[in-house]
Enzyme design. Structure first.
Site, PDB file in Angstrom:
ATOM      1  N   THR A 106      23.195  52.726   3.087  1.00  0.00           N
ATOM      2  CA  THR A 106      24.172  53.791   3.317  1.00  0.00           C
ATOM      3  C   THR A 106      25.546  53.181   3.578  1.00  0.00           C
ATOM      4  O   THR A 106      25.658  52.102   4.188  1.00  0.00           O
ATOM      5  CB  THR A 106      23.781  54.677   4.518  1.00  0.00           C
ATOM      6  OG1 THR A 106      24.908  55.473   4.907  1.00  0.00           O
ATOM      7  CG2 THR A 106      23.347  53.853   5.720  1.00  0.00           C
ATOM      8  N   SER A 130      24.617  55.446  14.438  1.00  0.00           N
ATOM      9  CA  SER A 130      23.474  56.272  14.848  1.00  0.00           C
ATOM     10  C   SER A 130      22.252  55.378  14.712  1.00  0.00           C
ATOM     11  O   SER A 130      22.302  54.349  14.022  1.00  0.00           O
ATOM     12  CB  SER A 130      23.313  57.513  13.966  1.00  0.00           C
ATOM     13  OG  SER A 130      22.727  57.156  12.718  1.00  0.00           O
ATOM     14  N   TYR A 180      19.723  56.012  13.048  1.00  0.00           N
ATOM     15  CA  TYR A 180      19.390  56.012  11.623  1.00  0.00           C
ATOM     16  C   TYR A 180      20.221  54.973  10.863  1.00  0.00           C
ATOM     17  O   TYR A 180      19.680  54.124  10.144  1.00  0.00           O
ATOM     18  CB  TYR A 180      19.612  57.405  11.017  1.00  0.00           C
ATOM     19  CG  TYR A 180      19.905  57.341   9.543  1.00  0.00           C
ATOM     20  CD1 TYR A 180      18.897  57.023   8.636  1.00  0.00           C
ATOM     21  CD2 TYR A 180      21.202  57.539   9.051  1.00  0.00           C
ATOM     22  CE1 TYR A 180      19.173  56.904   7.277  1.00  0.00           C
ATOM     23  CE2 TYR A 180      21.476  57.433   7.701  1.00  0.00           C
ATOM     24  CZ  TYR A 180      20.459  57.112   6.819  1.00  0.00           C
ATOM     25  OH  TYR A 180      20.730  56.988   5.489  1.00  0.00           O
ATOM     26  N   HIS A 181      21.545  55.065  11.000  1.00  0.00           N
ATOM     27  CA  HIS A 181      22.395  54.122  10.256  1.00  0.00           C
ATOM     28  C   HIS A 181      22.058  52.681  10.636  1.00  0.00           C
ATOM     29  O   HIS A 181      22.052  51.782   9.798  1.00  0.00           O
ATOM     30  CB  HIS A 181      23.873  54.417  10.526  1.00  0.00           C
ATOM     31  CG  HIS A 181      24.367  55.693   9.894  1.00  0.00           C
ATOM     32  ND1 HIS A 181      24.577  56.846  10.614  1.00  0.00           N
ATOM     33  CD2 HIS A 181      24.676  56.002   8.613  1.00  0.00           C
ATOM     34  CE1 HIS A 181      25.004  57.801   9.792  1.00  0.00           C
ATOM     35  NE2 HIS A 181      25.078  57.318   8.569  1.00  0.00           N
ATOM     36  N   LYS A 208      19.186  51.145   8.775  1.00  0.00           N
ATOM     37  CA  LYS A 208      19.539  50.649   7.438  1.00  0.00           C
ATOM     38  C   LYS A 208      20.217  49.278   7.530  1.00  0.00           C
ATOM     39  O   LYS A 208      20.061  48.440   6.647  1.00  0.00           O
ATOM     40  CB  LYS A 208      20.474  51.637   6.741  1.00  0.00           C
ATOM     41  CG  LYS A 208      19.864  53.009   6.480  1.00  0.00           C
ATOM     42  CD  LYS A 208      19.095  53.055   5.170  1.00  0.00           C
ATOM     43  CE  LYS A 208      18.823  54.477   4.733  1.00  0.00           C
ATOM     44  NZ  LYS A 208      18.037  54.569   3.507  1.00  0.00           N
TER      45      LYS A 208
END
Lengths: 476, 476
Positions: B227, B262, B264-265, B268
């Site tokens: 991302t 976050s 989530y980020h 990645k």
């Protein structure tokens, strides 16, 4: 080897849940006076060495500084002597145990949180510390009997958030020093399950510590052990955590790029990113100590008594380069240099590890600050170390040979390396340098215990390239 | 909401294990003809739209390109038409489904690997796609009936290495396209258990994919969805994965510094570091596609039939900015700009997502190469998007209002942003730009489905600062 760690779960394995989930798993040492876990061989060896313990014990008491107070007490000028509370996560391990004792000696109120899984790894891999180490319960009881100081024990897995929450609520730490991770690069490269275990255990454990701080102890200062290995070996100077970059006419100070070279080192990179985010998002205050390779075993406190002895790993999985070389020299085994031996890293004496952690605690990060210190005192190549050990061995009458073995790792064997390490010096670190005399003492220590050396443990048994998905179920 | 994802385990939850661990969990569509899982409401809606499906179906067949061959076939000049095999992990999701159909249409042999947990999240959070979507079994059966092309299904959890191994051994992929991650930043910030789930699921799933490639398919090209959020918003230009730094008179090209915002980020970011290491250590060939925010829903293939429809998320957890704005405009809800609205990001049409993945596959990374492409076509601030939607709405007679709501995230609301994105263009990407006509079509699409909009889902319900350790057990 029994293969007990193939699954990656939040719950501790039965072997390490001694106190977990029981109504009260916080044990003050007084409760353990009748423990059956005392080590008979240690007891007999203690008799032989009684004299030195008495001497050192009084030295430790003399060396004690004024009780460090919590920040709020300092600010309010309170004369109450309530000491700062430090939770040492992973306090039964090599660096953790030395740190817990040092901080206790310095007047901090200390609790150890540990699931003791490091001891399980030894059983599974057929390894043993050069020094005999007794149970954690005996360790803290001995410390209490020698110094009158209590170290609380919380035995459980920080990946189990219920356990960690109870420990935080019970102890209410002002500082969490986090050593509680799988800390061997070769261990993380044994097979898929160990790689997954390492990343899960380290990353999720650290996430849980961050959530526990946010939920129960927002002012708590996180002192987290990172590694110099996060940076890899870039062709430019390594800065302390951040680098100012001018690019296409604009400038910003950004996290230093990371190039870790094992699943273990990578887990620390992941931790660093997670911690930095929570400092920004939640105002967590954190110090990331990017530590070099630690050598030595004795600190003022562990030298007090054999039951306070620290572990000393010389095997191919957990042993670090210099410690392993000293053991090899002591038993007449050639020093095993991996590949060309030009691999250069930062090194420090374990007495400086405990000093650095104390400095970080005494000078805490501000709320929201993510601070990175490179924690080492000198740089050496593997060839440098081999030469130093050879020369020191000669002084002791040891004929030390060196041989190159195929490098089991994937790493540059000839490279530029210049890493900054001024921030801890600025805070007052007075390094113990690897002079000849220190090396003699390290070597003498190895010679003292050479009858315990199992030479089968020395050679590298884990290959970065050959590791596979299939579980390795035999001793490495 | 039932709280079903508090534990982080290798095994899929019962709800997603339909085919896992059975003697054969690979299902060709032919085996599913008698499936009872057809969606009645979809069937009735299909009757109404039969015409468009017939038209588009023939278009799809016309659009099919020459069968792409495996590298070894190309090298040997074999005339055998054995197509390149692509495993699409997460092939039931928003980007994954569109990609699986596109690659199948282009002549690749496609298998979908998915545990369907994205559908479970909708149940747990009380959310629903704007577009009705049918079961994955119906989807691939419909695709087969329209095009004659088979998409194999492997239903299971890639965190379960036994399952993933069987899928690899059975399908023998030439390419693994990996979308199989929890992909919502707000989801990862709901509570501790979702944060831990996200990092465990994404990091361990990706590690397993890397080990499966090493063990079973060493030549397999990993195409991994990253991302743009990995970079954060630095005050210098964002490069594609790496940056050349001159520092104290020396120069090196290093991984671009990461500042994700976050859990989530961050997951990645962790993946990127892990993948880069395995490229160096094992010779894995990998392309990391740092994708921007995807908008749109129709591709040539999903438009063929309502049973091929893609999901369209407009809620505060899974909905992306532009899609959400279009739905808000369609139902007369003010566009919700978070904070000052100066947050600038890269955006792309989902038709470009599928094109980019195809280009990465057709031009694979070399063995040992870790390649990073920034996958977006245009940059917009949130305020830019609000203005564009307002103007496009006016053309459709919609009175579009905008209101600022407190920003639930921790992010800069006014910042420099200039990210490079030339590598995919150089490989041949022809972007679909967000011109007025595209916006009209997006808006028209939202208007078409506006009766299905649940306005209760629109507002942000997850706060970066307020998230806690305690499980949120009610609908967000």
């Amino acid at each position: 080897m029994a293969h007990l760690v193939t699954h990656c779960s939040f719950s501790a394995s039965p072997a390490v849940k001694t106190f977990s989930r029981s109504p009260s798993y916080c044990c003050n040492v007084g409760q353990l006076q009748n423990s059956k876990s005392s080590n008979l061989s240690l007891k007999s060896s203690l008799k032989r060495q009684k004299k030195s313990y008495v001497t050192c014990a009084s030295a430790a008491v003399q060396g004690q500084t004024q009780t460090p107070l919590t920040g709020s007490q300092e600010a309010s000028g309170h004369s109450s002597s309530k000491p700062k509370k430090v939770m040492v996560i992973g306090g039964d391990g090599y660096c953790g145990w030395a740190t817990a004792l040092h901080l206790s000696n310095k007047g901090y109120e200390v609790a150890i949180v540990d699931n003791l899984v490091r001891r399980l790894f030894d059983h599974q891999l057929g390894l043993e510390s050069l020094t005999p180490i007794t149970s954690i319960q005996n360790r803290v009881r001995r410390w209490k009997s020698l110094t009158g100081k209590t170290i609380q024990l919380f035995i459980g897995d920080i990946c189990d958030f219920d356990f960690l929450s109870e420990a935080f609520k019970s102890f209410e730490p002002d500082v969490a020093v986090h050593f509680g991770e799988q800390r061997s690069a070769p261990y993380s490269m044994i097979d898929r399950s160990r790689a997954v275990y390492t990343q899960h255990n380290n990353v999720i454990g650290t996430l849980n510590v961050l959530f526990a701080i946010k939920e129960y102890s927002e002012e708590c200062h996180l002192v987290k052990l990172g590694t110099m290995g996060e940076y890899g070996t870039p062709n430019i100077d390594i800065e302390e955590g951040f680098i100012t970059i001018t690019h296409n006419g604009r400038t910003d100070t950004l996290p230093y790029p990371k190039q870790a070279s094992s699943f273990y080192h990578l887990s620390k990179v992941h931790d660093s990113h997670n911690i930095a985010f929570t400092c920004r998002a939640w105002g967590i205050r954190a110090t990331d100590l990017n530590q070099g390779v630690v050598y030595g075993v004795r600190t003022d406190e562990t030298a007090l008594h054999e039951e306070l002895s620290n572990r000393f790993d010389y095997d191919g999985v957990f042993g670090t380069a210099l410690n392993r070389f000293c053991v090899q020299a002591a038993v007449g085994h050639p020093l095993t240099v991996y590949g060309k031996g030009g691999q250069t890293r930062g090194y420090l004496d374990i007495r400086d590890t405990v000093q650095c952690v104390e400095l970080a605690i005494a000078n805490p990060a501000k709320p929201g600050e993510f601070r990175v210190f490179n924690q080492f005192t000198e740089q050496f190549s593997v060839n440098d170390l081999a030469k130093l050990v050879t020369a020191a061995g000669a002084k002791l009458g040891l004929d030390v040979q060196t041989k190159s073995v195929p490098n089991p790792r994937v790493e540059a064997e000839e490279h530029y390396y210049n890493a900054k390490h001024t921030k801890l010096i600025e805070l007052g670190l007075v390094p113990h340098l690897l002079s000849d005399s220190l090396l003699d003492s390290l070597l003498n220590f190895a010679v003292q215990y050479k009858d315990r050396v199992d030479t089968a443990q020395i050679m590298p048994s884990v290959s970065w390239k050959k590791m596979g998905a299939k579980p390795r179920t035999v001793s490495v």
